[in-house]
Design an enzyme around this catalytic site. Structure first.
Site, PDB file in Angstrom:
ATOM      1  N   GLU A  36     -18.742   9.907   1.637  1.00  0.00           N
ATOM      2  CA  GLU A  36     -18.443   8.489   1.451  1.00  0.00           C
ATOM      3  C   GLU A  36     -19.248   7.947   0.272  1.00  0.00           C
ATOM      4  O   GLU A  36     -20.450   8.177   0.187  1.00  0.00           O
ATOM      5  CB  GLU A  36     -18.765   7.712   2.745  1.00  0.00           C
ATOM      6  CG  GLU A  36     -18.855   6.208   2.611  1.00  0.00           C
ATOM      7  CD  GLU A  36     -17.586   5.534   2.092  1.00  0.00           C
ATOM      8  OE1 GLU A  36     -16.477   5.867   2.552  1.00  0.00           O
ATOM      9  OE2 GLU A  36     -17.714   4.654   1.205  1.00  0.00           O
ATOM     10  N   GLN A  37     -18.566   7.173  -0.584  1.00  0.00           N
ATOM     11  CA  GLN A  37     -19.252   6.682  -1.779  1.00  0.00           C
ATOM     12  C   GLN A  37     -20.310   5.621  -1.479  1.00  0.00           C
ATOM     13  O   GLN A  37     -21.340   5.545  -2.157  1.00  0.00           O
ATOM     14  CB  GLN A  37     -18.248   6.130  -2.786  1.00  0.00           C
ATOM     15  CG  GLN A  37     -17.486   4.908  -2.292  1.00  0.00           C
ATOM     16  CD  GLN A  37     -16.474   4.385  -3.309  1.00  0.00           C
ATOM     17  OE1 GLN A  37     -16.326   4.944  -4.387  1.00  0.00           O
ATOM     18  NE2 GLN A  37     -15.781   3.317  -2.972  1.00  0.00           N
ATOM     19  N   ARG A 110     -12.965  -6.444  12.542  1.00  0.00           N
ATOM     20  CA  ARG A 110     -12.929  -5.074  12.004  1.00  0.00           C
ATOM     21  C   ARG A 110     -14.165  -4.269  12.386  1.00  0.00           C
ATOM     22  O   ARG A 110     -14.093  -3.050  12.559  1.00  0.00           O
ATOM     23  CB  ARG A 110     -12.829  -5.103  10.477  1.00  0.00           C
ATOM     24  CG  ARG A 110     -11.416  -5.207  10.008  1.00  0.00           C
ATOM     25  CD  ARG A 110     -11.329  -5.175   8.500  1.00  0.00           C
ATOM     26  NE  ARG A 110      -9.931  -5.284   8.161  1.00  0.00           N
ATOM     27  CZ  ARG A 110      -9.178  -4.291   7.678  1.00  0.00           C
ATOM     28  NH1 ARG A 110      -9.708  -3.116   7.430  1.00  0.00           N
ATOM     29  NH2 ARG A 110      -7.910  -4.482   7.440  1.00  0.00           N
ATOM     30  N   TYR A 214      -5.104 -15.702  14.194  1.00  0.00           N
ATOM     31  CA  TYR A 214      -5.271 -15.236  15.573  1.00  0.00           C
ATOM     32  C   TYR A 214      -6.734 -15.213  15.981  1.00  0.00           C
ATOM     33  O   TYR A 214      -7.635 -15.150  15.142  1.00  0.00           O
ATOM     34  CB  TYR A 214      -4.610 -13.877  15.825  1.00  0.00           C
ATOM     35  CG  TYR A 214      -4.916 -12.738  14.869  1.00  0.00           C
ATOM     36  CD1 TYR A 214      -6.082 -11.999  14.964  1.00  0.00           C
ATOM     37  CD2 TYR A 214      -3.977 -12.358  13.904  1.00  0.00           C
ATOM     38  CE1 TYR A 214      -6.319 -10.922  14.124  1.00  0.00           C
ATOM     39  CE2 TYR A 214      -4.216 -11.286  13.048  1.00  0.00           C
ATOM     40  CZ  TYR A 214      -5.388 -10.574  13.161  1.00  0.00           C
ATOM     41  OH  TYR A 214      -5.627  -9.510  12.327  1.00  0.00           O
ATOM     42  N   ASP A 293      -4.272   4.801   3.227  1.00  0.00           N
ATOM     43  CA  ASP A 293      -3.905   4.109   1.989  1.00  0.00           C
ATOM     44  C   ASP A 293      -3.854   5.044   0.786  1.00  0.00           C
ATOM     45  O   ASP A 293      -3.161   4.760  -0.191  1.00  0.00           O
ATOM     46  CB  ASP A 293      -4.906   2.980   1.695  1.00  0.00           C
ATOM     47  CG  ASP A 293      -4.629   1.727   2.518  1.00  0.00           C
ATOM     48  OD1 ASP A 293      -3.744   1.761   3.396  1.00  0.00           O
ATOM     49  OD2 ASP A 293      -5.300   0.698   2.270  1.00  0.00           O
TER      50      ASP A 293
HETATM   51  P1  FAD Z   1      -9.950   2.517   3.190  1.00  0.00           P
HETATM   52  O1  FAD Z   1     -10.247   1.634   4.346  1.00  0.00           O
HETATM   53  O2  FAD Z   1      -9.750   1.881   1.854  1.00  0.00           O
HETATM   54  O3  FAD Z   1     -11.162   3.548   3.116  1.00  0.00           O
HETATM   55  C1  FAD Z   1     -11.355   4.360   1.992  1.00  0.00           C
HETATM   56  C2  FAD Z   1     -12.807   4.842   2.005  1.00  0.00           C
HETATM   57  O4  FAD Z   1     -12.967   5.781   0.949  1.00  0.00           O
HETATM   58  C3  FAD Z   1     -13.810   3.723   1.756  1.00  0.00           C
HETATM   59  O5  FAD Z   1     -14.864   3.810   2.685  1.00  0.00           O
HETATM   60  C4  FAD Z   1     -14.273   3.976   0.328  1.00  0.00           C
HETATM   61  O6  FAD Z   1     -15.598   3.515   0.078  1.00  0.00           O
HETATM   62  C5  FAD Z   1     -14.136   5.491   0.234  1.00  0.00           C
HETATM   63  N1  FAD Z   1     -13.954   5.970  -1.146  1.00  0.00           N
HETATM   64  C6  FAD Z   1     -13.091   5.492  -2.077  1.00  0.00           C
HETATM   65  N2  FAD Z   1     -13.210   6.171  -3.228  1.00  0.00           N
HETATM   66  C7  FAD Z   1     -14.166   7.119  -3.012  1.00  0.00           C
HETATM   67  C8  FAD Z   1     -14.752   8.116  -3.839  1.00  0.00           C
HETATM   68  N3  FAD Z   1     -14.388   8.302  -5.131  1.00  0.00           N
HETATM   69  N4  FAD Z   1     -15.720   8.930  -3.307  1.00  0.00           N
HETATM   70  C9  FAD Z   1     -16.112   8.775  -1.998  1.00  0.00           C
HETATM   71  N5  FAD Z   1     -15.609   7.815  -1.189  1.00  0.00           N
HETATM   72  C10 FAD Z   1     -14.640   7.006  -1.689  1.00  0.00           C
HETATM   73  N6  FAD Z   1      -3.925  -2.823   8.835  1.00  0.00           N
HETATM   74  C11 FAD Z   1      -3.640  -2.915  10.160  1.00  0.00           C
HETATM   75  O7  FAD Z   1      -3.308  -1.892  10.791  1.00  0.00           O
HETATM   76  N7  FAD Z   1      -3.691  -4.118  10.816  1.00  0.00           N
HETATM   77  C12 FAD Z   1      -4.051  -5.275  10.160  1.00  0.00           C
HETATM   78  O8  FAD Z   1      -4.104  -6.349  10.783  1.00  0.00           O
HETATM   79  C13 FAD Z   1      -4.356  -5.206   8.756  1.00  0.00           C
HETATM   80  N8  FAD Z   1      -4.720  -6.316   8.060  1.00  0.00           N
HETATM   81  C14 FAD Z   1      -5.032  -6.206   6.735  1.00  0.00           C
HETATM   82  C15 FAD Z   1      -5.422  -7.352   6.013  1.00  0.00           C
HETATM   83  C16 FAD Z   1      -5.756  -7.271   4.650  1.00  0.00           C
HETATM   84  C17 FAD Z   1      -6.190  -8.495   3.883  1.00  0.00           C
HETATM   85  C18 FAD Z   1      -5.673  -6.011   4.000  1.00  0.00           C
HETATM   86  C19 FAD Z   1      -6.029  -5.896   2.530  1.00  0.00           C
HETATM   87  C20 FAD Z   1      -5.300  -4.868   4.693  1.00  0.00           C
HETATM   88  C21 FAD Z   1      -4.972  -4.963   6.058  1.00  0.00           C
HETATM   89  N9  FAD Z   1      -4.604  -3.829   6.799  1.00  0.00           N
HETATM   90  C22 FAD Z   1      -4.297  -3.931   8.128  1.00  0.00           C
HETATM   91  C23 FAD Z   1      -4.545  -2.508   6.136  1.00  0.00           C
HETATM   92  C24 FAD Z   1      -5.773  -1.685   6.415  1.00  0.00           C
HETATM   93  O9  FAD Z   1      -6.948  -2.408   6.163  1.00  0.00           O
HETATM   94  C25 FAD Z   1      -5.770  -0.444   5.525  1.00  0.00           C
HETATM   95  O10 FAD Z   1      -4.494   0.135   5.512  1.00  0.00           O
HETATM   96  C26 FAD Z   1      -6.769   0.570   6.058  1.00  0.00           C
HETATM   97  O11 FAD Z   1      -8.071   0.022   6.022  1.00  0.00           O
HETATM   98  C27 FAD Z   1      -6.711   1.845   5.223  1.00  0.00           C
HETATM   99  O12 FAD Z   1      -7.699   2.726   5.686  1.00  0.00           O
HETATM  100  P2  FAD Z   1      -8.074   3.998   4.817  1.00  0.00           P
HETATM  101  O13 FAD Z   1      -9.109   4.694   5.614  1.00  0.00           O
HETATM  102  O14 FAD Z   1      -6.856   4.721   4.395  1.00  0.00           O
HETATM  103  O15 FAD Z   1      -8.681   3.417   3.461  1.00  0.00           O
END
Ligand code: FAD
Length: 378
Positions: A36-37, A110, A214, A293
């Site tokens: 993790e970064q 969260r 909510y 994502d």
């Molecule tokens: P992320 O949460 O982006 O995690 C990526 C991780 O990788 C981070 O910790 C980051 O620091 C790390 N990283 C990145 N680059 C590097 C690198 N080069 N080297 C090492 N580490 C790195 N989803 C729902 O299901 N319900 C909701 O109600 C909802 N509401 C939302 C509201 C908003 C405003 C937004 C923007 C999104 C919402 N989402 C919701 C979507 C949800 O937040 C994301 O889809 C989810 O957090 C994605 O998780 P992830 O683990 O794929 O990515």
């Protein structure tokens, strides 16, 4: 595998997807290390909704009760016209949802979700302060290089590194991120600031703008809103970027007083530029794959981004647990063939921003009925 050493699985990113896959692999007997970064976990000031498909993931990780005790389960979700307040669709939730899908629909801070997932992973399995800089194939293995000069070799790399994923870049090359021209304003604050009662859960539907509000705890002490509005010049995706409350209020001129009071009562607001990428036809090679994502970023209008990341995590963990590293290439093919149709459908549906506007925009069965732990993987 001839030498019978434990497989080396590297997960890049300790977001919701990275934590879920690592917890699931551990439950299934496979060790993984997260890189993790960030130097440590931070608390993001935002709410999150987990629909039954996501809550079922928590159940098998043994986290459902813990999360439920700290979350809010609305009885109904109001959808209202932004000007008149008329109900366009009343979404039955609470017991109706739970009876139909065998899991509740929960809203929470969260930090509750992060904390629960994190509690399943021993700290020695998370390496903080590791900024991924490069990904290189070395025969049947993959080398990850970090900005601090370190490198590690793994049998499998799972890119859970979010919308700007370096791992995705390695797999699919140069791609432009598409900003939607819209931002999401948000705030979490104590409900007593409102000075009166409002709907426990409501989406206000206006022209080009909406507000979702909510409660996020069982006693309704805190509330969360997310307000999406056009702002084409802002292109910062960050959980910490501050927004201006007066600009926000001006954008919601003409909205019903019950909607505006939620914006007016916020002590501060943050804003996030909403961006997407096109669905992919493939997101793996033989030893590298993506989830969350990194694989399928989507706008948050169906509250499925985290839920989809959690589903990906479970399907991937199940497939990996049935094989050794020699079988990873085949497992990754099954993983993406199973997941891409569903995540593409969700990405496309979310982009339309019609979900739950009226009864005819609301077919929840295909979405909420999915069970990543127990469903057949074909
Ligand atoms: P992320 O949460 O982006 O995690 C990526 C991780 O990788 C981070 O910790 C980051 O620091 C790390 N990283 C990145 N680059 C590097 C690198 N080069 N080297 C090492 N580490 C790195 N989803 C729902 O299901 N319900 C909701 O109600 C909802 N509401 C939302 C509201 C908003 C405003 C937004 C923007 C999104 C919402 N989402 C919701 C979507 C949800 O937040 C994301 O889809 C989810 O957090 C994605 O998780 P992830 O683990 O794929 O990515």
């Amino acid at each position: 595998m001839s030498d019978r050493r434990p497989p080396r699985i590297a997960v890049v990113g300790a977001g919701i997807g990275g934590l879920t896959v690592t917890a699931a692999l551990r439950k299934l007997g496979l060790p993984a290390t997260i890189y993790e970064q960030a130097p440590a976990f931070g608390r993001v000031g935002a709410g999150i909704q987990l629909t039954p498909n996501a809550v079922k993931v928590l159940r098998v990780l043994g986290l459902e009760q813990q999360v439920r005790a700290a979350a809010f389960a609305p009885e109904v979700g109001y959808n209202r016209d932004a000007r008149t307040g008329d109900v366009t669709f009343l979404h039955p939730m609470g017991k109706v949802t739970e009876d139909r899908y065998d899991a509740p629909d929960l809203s929470m801070h969260r930090a509750v979700l992060h904390g629960a997932l994190e509690s399943q992973i021993p700290h020695e399995q998370i390496a903080f302060g590791k900024v991924l800089a490069g990904v290189d194939r070395e025969g049947d293995a993959v080398r990850l290089s970090f900005e601090d000069g370190d490198s590690v070799v793994a049998d499998l790399v799972i890119g859970a590194d979010g919308i700007h994923s370096i791992v995705r870049h390695t797999l699919v090359g140069e791609e432009a991120l598409s900003f939607t021209g819209r931002v999401a304003y948000r705030s979490v604050y104590r409900s007593e600031r409102l000075g009166r009662k409002i709907d426990d859960r409501v989406k206000w539907w206006g022209e080009e703008r909406h507000i979702v509000t909510y409660k996020i705890d069982p006693r309704r002490e805190e509330l969360y809103f997310i307000a999406s509005t056009p702002e084409p010049d802002f292109e910062v995706e960050s959980w910490s970027a501050l927004g201006d409350r007066d600009t926000l209020l001006a954008a919601y001129e003409g909205f019903h007083p019950d909607a505006r009071i939620v914006l007016e009562s916020a002590p501060d607001v943050r804003k996030w530029a909403l961006a997407v990428r096109k669905p992919l036809q493939s997101w793996s090679d033989e030893r590298i794959t993506l989830l969350g994502d990194a694989a399928h970023p989507m706008v948050p209008y169906m509250a499925q981004g985290a839920g989809s990341a959690m589903e990906d995590a479970i399907i991937l963990a199940r497939l990996l647990s049935k094989t050794d590293p020699d079988g990873y290439p085949a497992a990754l093919k099954v993983y993406e063939a199973h997941r891409i149709p569903r995540t593409t459908r969700i990405q496309r549906a979310a982009s339309q921003n019609k979900w739950m506007h009226t009864a005819s925009d609301t077919d929840t069965d295909w979405l909420y009925g999915y069970d990543a732990w127990n469903g057949i993987i074909d």
